[in-house]
Design a protein around this motif. Structure first.
Motif, PDB file in Angstrom:
ATOM      1  N   SER A  40     -35.147  -5.438  46.193  1.00 34.39           N
ATOM      2  CA  SER A  40     -33.762  -4.969  46.213  1.00 34.39           C
ATOM      3  C   SER A  40     -32.918  -5.877  47.097  1.00 34.39           C
ATOM      4  CB  SER A  40     -33.695  -3.532  46.735  1.00 34.39           C
ATOM      5  OG  SER A  40     -33.962  -3.508  48.129  1.00 34.39           O
ATOM      6  N   VAL A  41     -31.629  -5.872  46.833  1.00 34.72           N
ATOM      7  CA  VAL A  41     -30.697  -6.656  47.640  1.00 34.72           C
ATOM      8  C   VAL A  41     -30.759  -6.184  49.093  1.00 34.72           C
ATOM      9  CG1 VAL A  41     -28.261  -7.225  48.000  1.00 34.72           C
ATOM     10  CG2 VAL A  41     -29.191  -7.171  45.686  1.00 34.72           C
ATOM     11  N   GLU A  42     -30.904  -4.890  49.299  1.00 36.80           N
ATOM     12  CA  GLU A  42     -30.984  -4.342  50.660  1.00 36.80           C
ATOM     13  C   GLU A  42     -32.196  -4.898  51.417  1.00 36.80           C
ATOM     14  OE1 GLU A  42     -31.602  -0.009  52.704  1.00 36.80           O
ATOM     15  OE2 GLU A  42     -30.198  -0.128  51.014  1.00 36.80           O
ATOM     16  N   GLU A  43     -33.345  -5.008  50.754  1.00 32.96           N
ATOM     17  CA  GLU A  43     -34.530  -5.604  51.379  1.00 32.96           C
ATOM     18  C   GLU A  43     -34.267  -7.052  51.789  1.00 32.96           C
ATOM     19  OE1 GLU A  43     -38.665  -4.648  49.611  1.00 32.96           O
ATOM     20  OE2 GLU A  43     -37.237  -4.338  47.962  1.00 32.96           O
ATOM     21  N   VAL A  44     -33.599  -7.779  50.916  1.00 30.90           N
ATOM     22  CA  VAL A  44     -33.301  -9.177  51.194  1.00 30.90           C
ATOM     23  C   VAL A  44     -32.355  -9.278  52.387  1.00 30.90           C
ATOM     24  CG1 VAL A  44     -32.235 -11.280  50.300  1.00 30.90           C
ATOM     25  CG2 VAL A  44     -33.741  -9.934  48.848  1.00 30.90           C
ATOM     26  N   ILE A  45     -31.332  -8.445  52.413  1.00 31.72           N
ATOM     27  CA  ILE A  45     -30.383  -8.461  53.529  1.00 31.72           C
ATOM     28  C   ILE A  45     -31.112  -8.197  54.838  1.00 31.72           C
ATOM     29  CG2 ILE A  45     -28.430  -7.246  54.578  1.00 31.72           C
ATOM     30  CD1 ILE A  45     -27.366  -6.846  51.678  1.00 31.72           C
ATOM     31  N   ASP A  46     -31.984  -7.198  54.855  1.00 28.63           N
ATOM     32  CA  ASP A  46     -32.762  -6.893  56.065  1.00 28.63           C
ATOM     33  C   ASP A  46     -33.591  -8.095  56.494  1.00 28.63           C
ATOM     34  OD1 ASP A  46     -31.803  -4.296  56.248  1.00 28.63           O
ATOM     35  OD2 ASP A  46     -33.527  -3.395  55.220  1.00 28.63           O
ATOM     36  N   ASP A  73     -24.778 -14.529  47.905  1.00 25.70           N
ATOM     37  CA  ASP A  73     -25.157 -13.727  46.733  1.00 25.70           C
ATOM     38  C   ASP A  73     -25.209 -12.241  47.092  1.00 25.70           C
ATOM     39  OD1 ASP A  73     -25.510 -16.082  45.190  1.00 25.70           O
ATOM     40  OD2 ASP A  73     -27.574 -16.278  45.929  1.00 25.70           O
ATOM     41  N   CYS A  74     -25.728 -11.941  48.275  1.00 25.31           N
ATOM     42  CA  CYS A  74     -25.825 -10.548  48.728  1.00 25.31           C
ATOM     43  C   CYS A  74     -24.439  -9.969  49.023  1.00 25.31           C
ATOM     44  CB  CYS A  74     -26.702 -10.458  49.976  1.00 25.31           C
ATOM     45  SG  CYS A  74     -28.430 -10.911  49.692  1.00 25.31           S
ATOM     46  N   ILE A  75     -23.584 -10.764  49.647  1.00 25.98           N
ATOM     47  CA  ILE A  75     -22.222 -10.310  49.941  1.00 25.98           C
ATOM     48  C   ILE A  75     -21.465 -10.027  48.646  1.00 25.98           C
ATOM     49  CG2 ILE A  75     -19.988 -11.076  50.849  1.00 25.98           C
ATOM     50  CD1 ILE A  75     -21.597 -12.446  53.115  1.00 25.98           C
ATOM     51  N   LYS A  76     -21.637 -10.881  47.665  1.00 27.31           N
ATOM     52  CA  LYS A  76     -20.970 -10.678  46.378  1.00 27.31           C
ATOM     53  C   LYS A  76     -21.417  -9.360  45.757  1.00 27.31           C
ATOM     54  CE  LYS A  76     -20.057 -12.875  41.976  1.00 27.31           C
ATOM     55  NZ  LYS A  76     -20.348 -13.977  41.082  1.00 27.31           N
ATOM     56  N   HIS A  77     -22.704  -9.082  45.841  1.00 26.65           N
ATOM     57  CA  HIS A  77     -23.253  -7.834  45.299  1.00 26.65           C
ATOM     58  C   HIS A  77     -22.614  -6.625  45.985  1.00 26.65           C
ATOM     59  CE1 HIS A  77     -26.207  -4.979  43.786  1.00 26.65           C
ATOM     60  NE2 HIS A  77     -26.386  -4.585  45.033  1.00 26.65           N
ATOM     61  N   ILE A  78     -22.554  -6.649  47.302  1.00 31.66           N
ATOM     62  CA  ILE A  78     -21.976  -5.536  48.063  1.00 31.66           C
ATOM     63  C   ILE A  78     -20.492  -5.399  47.760  1.00 31.66           C
ATOM     64  CG2 ILE A  78     -21.396  -4.760  50.398  1.00 31.66           C
ATOM     65  CD1 ILE A  78     -24.025  -6.185  51.278  1.00 31.66           C
ATOM     66  N   SER A  79     -19.810  -6.527  47.743  1.00 25.72           N
ATOM     67  CA  SER A  79     -18.364  -6.532  47.510  1.00 25.72           C
ATOM     68  C   SER A  79     -18.010  -5.938  46.161  1.00 25.72           C
ATOM     69  CB  SER A  79     -17.845  -7.964  47.620  1.00 25.72           C
ATOM     70  OG  SER A  79     -16.495  -8.020  47.302  1.00 25.72           O
ATOM     71  N   GLU A  94     -33.101 -10.219  41.147  1.00 24.76           N
ATOM     72  CA  GLU A  94     -33.217 -10.996  39.914  1.00 24.76           C
ATOM     73  C   GLU A  94     -31.863 -11.131  39.219  1.00 24.76           C
ATOM     74  OE1 GLU A  94     -36.391 -11.181  36.323  1.00 24.76           O
ATOM     75  OE2 GLU A  94     -35.652  -9.178  36.848  1.00 24.76           O
ATOM     76  N   SER A  95     -31.015 -10.100  39.340  1.00 19.89           N
ATOM     77  CA  SER A  95     -29.698 -10.148  38.703  1.00 19.89           C
ATOM     78  C   SER A  95     -28.658 -10.844  39.574  1.00 19.89           C
ATOM     79  CB  SER A  95     -29.228  -8.732  38.363  1.00 19.89           C
ATOM     80  OG  SER A  95     -29.059  -7.987  39.557  1.00 19.89           O
ATOM     81  N   ARG A  96     -28.989 -11.156  40.820  1.00 16.77           N
ATOM     82  CA  ARG A  96     -28.041 -11.765  41.758  1.00 16.77           C
ATOM     83  C   ARG A  96     -28.393 -13.197  42.163  1.00 16.77           C
ATOM     84  NH1 ARG A  96     -23.355  -9.498  41.327  1.00 16.77           N
ATOM     85  NH2 ARG A  96     -23.649  -7.280  41.006  1.00 16.77           N
ATOM     86  N   MET A  97     -29.643 -13.571  42.019  1.00 14.33           N
ATOM     87  CA  MET A  97     -30.081 -14.888  42.489  1.00 14.33           C
ATOM     88  C   MET A  97     -29.558 -16.002  41.582  1.00 14.33           C
ATOM     89  SD  MET A  97     -34.056 -14.858  41.352  1.00 14.33           S
ATOM     90  CE  MET A  97     -34.538 -14.974  39.645  1.00 14.33           C
ATOM     91  N   VAL A  98     -29.508 -17.200  42.113  1.00 13.62           N
ATOM     92  CA  VAL A  98     -29.180 -18.381  41.321  1.00 13.62           C
ATOM     93  C   VAL A  98     -30.470 -18.807  40.634  1.00 13.62           C
ATOM     94  CG1 VAL A  98     -28.447 -20.793  41.434  1.00 13.62           C
ATOM     95  CG2 VAL A  98     -27.351 -19.077  42.897  1.00 13.62           C
ATOM     96  N   LYS A  99     -30.429 -18.889  39.316  1.00 15.44           N
ATOM     97  CA  LYS A  99     -31.649 -19.192  38.566  1.00 15.44           C
ATOM     98  C   LYS A  99     -31.808 -20.672  38.267  1.00 15.44           C
ATOM     99  CE  LYS A  99     -31.794 -14.626  36.649  1.00 15.44           C
ATOM    100  NZ  LYS A  99     -31.015 -13.766  35.833  1.00 15.44           N
TER     101      LYS A  99
END
Length: 156
Positions: A40-46, A73-79, A94-99
């Motif tokens: 999850s994005v939250e796990e990555v942020i932590d 990428d995480c900030i964009k998701h939160i925003s 997976e939906s937020r990372m640069v592939k």
């Protein structure tokens, strides 16, 4: 009478370039904090906050590079979720990372890598060998390399 200067015995002036590391692989980080696409994005942020890093590679179960995730990428998701006042639809990175991740070769000259950082405006480049993630070089690694090389072969 003129001034005499004694410098002592001089070292052999011939320099063997093989003794001095000039390749990306000599300065890259190999103990990386990596992420999985299903996190999850939250796990990555932590993880970004607790490890004091600005991003990292995303790998699959075979340690193959599948993307890269950053603070941006995480900030964009939160925003986006806050803007629409909605819970995030897909919280997986997976939906937020640069592939489409640009990598560099571990055999590349450190100065060419420095130039690549300047031209491509990236903070880090993963290094992949035989399809597997083996390391990462950052701008800070380039700076450390120049300091180390200065002490070896540049005049102070």
């Amino acid at each position: 009478m003129g001034i005499k200067s004694f410098q002592g015995a001089r070292k052999n002036q011939q320099s063997n370039e093989e003794d001095i590391p000039f390749k990306v692989k000599d300065f890259m980080s190999t103990k990386l904090i990596t992420f999985r696409p299903d996190q999850s994005v939250e796990e990555v942020i932590d993880s970004l906050i607790s490890n004091k890093i600005s991003g990292g590679p995303v790998v699959n179960d075979k340690n193959e590079l599948v993307g890269i995730i950053s603070e941006g990428d995480c900030i964009k998701h939160i925003s986006e979720s806050r803007y629409y006042n909605m819970p995030p639809e897909d919280d997986r990175i997976e939906s937020r990372m640069v592939k489409d991740v640009e990598t560099i070769d571990g055999e590349m000259n450190i100065f060419d890598a420095a130039n690549k950082f300047l031209n491509d405006k990236r903070r880090r480049f993963p290094i992949v060998e035989d399809g597997k993630l083996v390391g990462q070089i950052s701008q800070k690694d380039i700076l450390k390399a120049t300091i180390m090389m200065k002490s070896q072969n540049w005049k102070k």
